[in-house]
Design a protein around this motif. Structure first.
Motif, PDB file in Angstrom:
ATOM      1  N   HIS A 148       0.747  -1.126  -0.164  1.00  0.00           N
ATOM      2  CA  HIS A 148       0.112  -0.175   0.182  1.00  0.00           C
ATOM      3  C   HIS A 148       0.738   1.295  -0.094  1.00  0.00           C
ATOM      4  O   HIS A 148       2.251   0.952  -0.011  1.00  0.00           O
ATOM      5  CB  HIS A 148      -1.258  -0.081   1.111  1.00  0.00           C
TER       6      HIS A 148
ATOM      7  N   HIS B 215       1.303   3.614   2.087  1.00  0.00           N
ATOM      8  CA  HIS B 215       2.264   4.473   3.293  1.00  0.00           C
ATOM      9  C   HIS B 215       3.544   4.101   3.123  1.00  0.00           C
ATOM     10  O   HIS B 215       4.067   3.054   2.638  1.00  0.00           O
ATOM     11  CB  HIS B 215       1.617   3.571   4.536  1.00  0.00           C
TER      12      HIS B 215
ATOM     13  N   HIS C  34       6.329   1.413   3.582  1.00  0.00           N
ATOM     14  CA  HIS C  34       6.211   0.274   2.696  1.00  0.00           C
ATOM     15  C   HIS C  34       7.187   0.648   1.564  1.00  0.00           C
ATOM     16  O   HIS C  34       7.011  -0.528   0.847  1.00  0.00           O
ATOM     17  CB  HIS C  34       4.939  -0.211   2.828  1.00  0.00           C
TER      18      HIS C  34
ATOM     19  N   HIS D 297      -7.351  -2.043   6.321  1.00  0.00           N
ATOM     20  CA  HIS D 297      -6.247  -0.957   6.710  1.00  0.00           C
ATOM     21  C   HIS D 297      -6.816   0.400   6.623  1.00  0.00           C
ATOM     22  O   HIS D 297      -7.861   0.447   6.108  1.00  0.00           O
ATOM     23  CB  HIS D 297      -4.860  -1.217   6.227  1.00  0.00           C
TER      24      HIS D 297
ATOM     25  N   ASP E 294      -0.188  -4.481   5.746  1.00  0.00           N
ATOM     26  CA  ASP E 294      -0.802  -3.640   7.115  1.00  0.00           C
ATOM     27  C   ASP E 294      -2.334  -4.119   6.925  1.00  0.00           C
ATOM     28  O   ASP E 294      -2.938  -3.841   6.171  1.00  0.00           O
ATOM     29  CB  ASP E 294      -0.436  -2.367   7.086  1.00  0.00           C
TER      30      ASP E 294
ATOM     31  N   THR F 157       2.017   4.595   9.199  1.00  0.00           N
ATOM     32  CA  THR F 157       2.322   3.206   9.282  1.00  0.00           C
ATOM     33  C   THR F 157       1.105   2.561   8.252  1.00  0.00           C
ATOM     34  O   THR F 157       0.760   1.507   8.375  1.00  0.00           O
ATOM     35  CB  THR F 157       1.715   2.841  10.783  1.00  0.00           C
TER      36      THR F 157
HETATM   37 ZN   LIG Z   1       0.105   1.136   6.588  1.00  0.00          ZN
END
Ligand SMILES: [Zn+2]
Length: 929
Positions: free
Chosen positions: A564, A566, A569, A697, A719, A929
């Motif tokens: 994703h 964020h 990552h 998420h 996540d 996150t």
């Molecule tokens: Zn995340």
């Protein structure tokens, strides 16, 4: 007086996992020169607080010195930095904007980011007052290979042929960044659609005073920015500190009728003041500081040079340095333009060049020099705490926790001229108006990790002597592992030979012990698969495998999955691709990632720099949504909205360097291409299916389910909070890698944040009947001292328990393990980790409680490490009664001040002793996150 003494501190220098960063420290302001990946970890390691940070100076348009910036800005936003200035090459605003879908949206309203890009149209080689502020006033010189033959300006301005663009391009002045945003947004000439040009003219990246226009980050505007090619620009910064004023002449102040109080104070600080005076015209009299303050000392000067071979002619021909280079070396008279310190961040070719040495020596005998060679990175580490931890784990099991590549290699010695030193990561240079710079080593938080094999050996001996409890626990664990029937068992089941290397196991921000998300799978007969690529994944890869090993790992890389958008990552993806191409690797690489990743990669030139077309053609992007089994309508169909944008961009990027991915396709062709990539991927990797189900998420996020023809199935959660769809599609997984961000008891927060607790993650694995569960993505949140769950204290180690109903049923139990950064474990070896828990817990010191907390999750999981069927209990645990006369592990937990290792005594006791660096403080929001 404040600010007359300041410090230049080497925070990182070029190594396997860092680039040069200088931390320039005044009383109330901090500045960074260089912002490579891994910088935040270095700050955490050195306990430097981000809060006083005012400005970041970028060394060049290459990824190496600036790709730590997006992460740094994100952290600034969550750590109470309200404003941050970014100073750099002409494409600085553009560079930040390419991270808009993952960074800018999050920081919106939290940190006021202002950009000061070098103005493109300034005369070649001139020093431009790019950042005329206090306490640091900075001029910049931009070096570019073309600057020398004056093509530079023309090549930069080809767009001015377009009438619509000429206004703002010519408006750009040499005095600052005005209009730069507009220029940055509209300049590239390949952007041929008149409508689009008009659109960009209306939506500049920056306001006139450098502030980012966040409207640009509206997600609906998902069309690409024009790409820019500033990868070759390198910056030289000439920095003036505050001058030291002379003595205040009270008698003269008396004569000028200056009242006591704030006006006098302002004059002392060097400010001009206005005094009410009816006797003069207008009633106001101006008094300048020099009227009442005697002449003082000139400001100290620091020059930071970034120069590679291609830019050497531009540097040598620049007139900007003449005022600082007294013509006659021998006179060496102190003058207003004496430079205190020059930091050379150069390639060894440049450093050994005679003309460069002549240029360097012209600064005179009062100037100190520090040099760092970008093409000779050192192998010793900056992340000492992490290296020591890995050494302790290595003692437990050298297969699973290999020694990191920290041993210094023999390097060619270079001879250094007088007043010159090789920059070391701990150097601190004190700069003041009164005396020459003083260079000294800085006292570090952790003992530096040894750089030679014999030192490591000696340190190991000392460490064991110092930690008798650990040594005992270690021996017990190793004996138990060897006594387990699986120790000598043949590897038989599909997937047992897959090696998992955990390149980053933390969440949100890179911290001292845990880098952000990245997991490498090495699969015999298939190749390597990378699951997420947080900041400095490349550095971690090099630290784990060494330079040659990392090269091999990149060569064998077949698939990268980004779960994703964020930032924790994916911020390391560009550097990874760049390195892969730099090494000449052009074998096919599949990239399964959200559209935002493809967009960002497409807009950024740095990773595509000098890459042959064929190599770019071999990078095959498949949109996560294309493989999402939960969207039957969209299964194998690209998102419609985005596709329209993409189609409109057709043919724009098919020439020149910015030509990835291909967009000269119609929507139906694009659709066909994604399908064809998917088919190729399955055929190339021998996969029965690839599923990318959306998970629960914040925002759009995906997990990954890979099913191989040989029978193994690997599931990666990304996540998510516990997600039924992942369990459904991941049914009977050989291996589940699941996030376990938060400790048990924090279910509510986990739910809000879209994360899982330890126990929830383990349960997720049980729900999908996973054989192996590896937990990762641990929060940087500083936990309270863990509440030790004592699972069945009456049951001696190694004996079966009747507590768990499922155990009674004899159902096979999953093997659960937690991970640490840079361990490499085969799926078939994961059972061993359970035996190491107690010894692991003893390796942590006070500020490492986060790790103990993770250990706790498994302790709480009542399923044992017994052989397969779950017959045997796990070995001795802290808090459980060990066998008579044996080891009393709980006593060792008295190392944690104020606790008995079982339960906290008082609220004071549960508070961590160390005040700790910024990365360990409770976070107001886990934005990334
Ligand atoms: Zn995340």
């Amino acid at each position: 007086m404040v600010n007359h003494h300041w410090k230049v501190r080497a925070l990182t220098d070029p190594s396997l996992d860092s680039d040069l960063s200088l931390w320039v420290q005044f009383d109330h302001a901090r500045f960074l020169f260089g912002c490579g990946e891994g910088m935040q970890r270095a700050m955490d390691q050195r306990r430097l607080n981000i809060k006083g940070l005012k400005g970041v100076f970028l060394p060049s348009g290459r990824a190496a010195g600036r790709n730590g910036l997006p992460g740094l800005i994100l952290t600034s936003a969550t750590q109470g930095v309200d404003a941050l200035d970014i100073i750099g090459p002409p494409d600085t605003a553009h560079h930040f904007a390419t991270f808009r879908s993952s960074v800018a949206g999050v920081t919106k309203g939290q940190v006021d980011v202002r950009c000061y890009p070098f103005p493109r149209n300034s005369p070649p080689g001139d020093a431009v007052p790019i950042y005329p502020k206090s306490p640091l006033s900075v001029q910049a010189v931009a070096l570019h290979p073309n600057i020398h033959n004056a093509d530079f300006r023309e090549s930069r301005n080809e767009f001015t042929d377009q009438p619509t663009a000429s206004t703002s391009a010519t408006e750009s002045t040499s005095s600052g960044h005005e209009s730069e945003g507009k220029v940055a947004a509209i300049e590239p000439s390949r952007y041929q659609s008149p409508d689009r040009i008009a659109e960009y003219l209306d939506t500049p990246l920056l306001t006139d005073d450098g502030k980012f226009l966040l409207e640009m980050y509206d997600r609906k505007q998902a069309y690409p920015l024009p790409t820019q090619e500033d990868t070759e620009t390198e910056m030289v910064y000439i920095c003036h500190g505050p001058p030291r004023l002379g003595k205040f002449d009270a008698k003269m102040a008396e004569e000028l009728n200056i009242p006591n109080g704030p006006l006098r104070a302002k004059l002392v600080k060097g400010e001009t003041v206005e005094i009410q005076d009816e006797s003069v015209e207008g009633g106001v009299r101006i008094v300048k500081p020099e009227e009442v303050v005697s002449p003082g000392q000139p400001p100290p000067i620091l020059i930071v040079v970034n120069c590679s071979t291609r830019n050497l002619p531009a540097l040598l021909s620049s007139p900007a340095f003449l005022p600082y280079q007294p013509k006659n070396d021998s006179s060496d008279a102190p003058s207003a333009e004496t430079v205190n310190l020059v930091v050379h961040r150069v390639t060894s070719d440049v450093w050994l060049n005679e003309e460069y040495q002549a240029w360097r020596s012209r600064f005179g005998h009062s100037t100190e020099h520090l040099v760092t060679l970008t093409d000779k990175p050192r192998t010793s580490t900056t992340f000492h705490g992490a290296a020591w931890l890995s050494l302790r784990l290595w003692l437990l099991d050298s297969d699973i926790f290999p020694l990191l590549h920290c041993i210094a290699r023999r390097t060619d010695k270079i001879s250094l001229p007088p007043r010159t030193a090789l920059l070391a990561e701990s150097h601190v240079v004190e700069i003041s108006t009164e005396q020459p710079p003083v260079i000294s080593p800085h006292h570090e938080r952790d003992v530096p990790f040894p750089g030679t094999a014999s030192e490591v050996e000696a340190a190991t001996g000392e460490m064991l002597a110092d930690m008798p409890d650990f040594e005992r626990a270690m021996k017990i664990a190793r004996e138990r592992v060897r006594a387990d029937p699986r120790w000598n068992a043949e590897v038989s089941e599909a997937g047992d030979d897959i090696t998992i290397t955990t390149l980053g196991t933390g969440s949100a921000v890179p911290s001292k012990y845990r880098n952000v998300s990245a997991t490498l799978l090495q699969i015999p007969n298939v190749g390597n698969i990378l699951l997420d690529a947080g900041e400095n994944t490349l550095g971690q890869l090099r630290r784990r495998f060494g330079p040659e090993g990392a090269q091999k790992a990149l060569k064998e890389l077949r698939l990268v999955f980004i779960s994703h958008m964020h930032a924790d990552h994916h911020l390391g993806l560009q550097a990874l691709l760049e390195e892969r191409f730099r090494l000449g690797i052009s074998s096919p690489l599949y990239l399964i990632a959200p559209y935002g990743i493809a967009l960002s990669l497409r807009e950024s030139a740095s990773w595509q720099y000098e890459v042959p077309q064929e190599a770019l053609n071999n990078l095959m992007w498949i949109n996560n949504e294309t493989l999402n089994p939960n969207s039957p309508d969209r299964h194998l169909e690209p998102e419609t909205q985005i596709e329209e944008d993409v189609a409109q961009e057709a043919a724009v990027y098919t020439e020149g360097k910015q030509r990835w991915p291909r967009y000269d396709l119609s929507p139906s062709e694009e659709n066909q291409m994604q399908k064809s990539y998917y088919r190729q991927l399955r055929a190339d990797l021998g996969l029965k299916s690839v599923k990318v189900p959306d998970v629960w998420h914040r925002g759009r996020a995906h997990g990954l389910v890979l099913s191989h023809v040989s029978g193994w199935r690997i599931v990666y959660s990304g996540d998510t909070r516990p997600c039924a769809s992942l369990a459904k599609h991941g049914k009977d997984a050989t291996l589940l890698i699941h996030e376990a961000t938060l400790e048990d008891g924090m279910e509510e927060l986990a739910d809000t944040k879209g994360h899982s607790t330890f126990t929830q993650a383990i349960q997720a694995g049980k729900n999908m009947n996973a054989k192996h569960i590896l937990l990762n993505h641990f929060s940087q949140r500083y936990p309270r001292f863990p509440r030790f769950a004592i699972d069945d204290p009456t049951s001696p180690p190694g004996s079966p328990t009747s507590r768990s109903p499922s155990r009674v049923a004899g159902k096979p139990k999953p093997i659960v393990a937690i991970c640490f950064d840079l361990m490499s474990v085969k799926v078939g070896q994961m059972w061993r980790l359970r035996y190491y828990l107690d010894a692991m817990a003893l390796t942590f010191t006070d500020d490492e409680v986060e790790n103990v907390n993770a250990v706790e999750a498994i302790r709480k999981d009542v399923n044992g490490a017994g052989p397969g069927t779950g017959g045997a209990r796990s070995p001795s645990f802290v808090g459980k009664r060990p066998s008579k006369g044996g080891w009393q592990p709980q006593s060792t937990f008295k190392r944690h001040k104020g606790t008995d290792g079982l339960r906290p005594k008082s609220p004071e006791d549960v508070r961590p002793r160390s005040s700790c660096g910024f990365g360990l403080k409770p976070r107001s929001s886990e934005a990334s996150t």
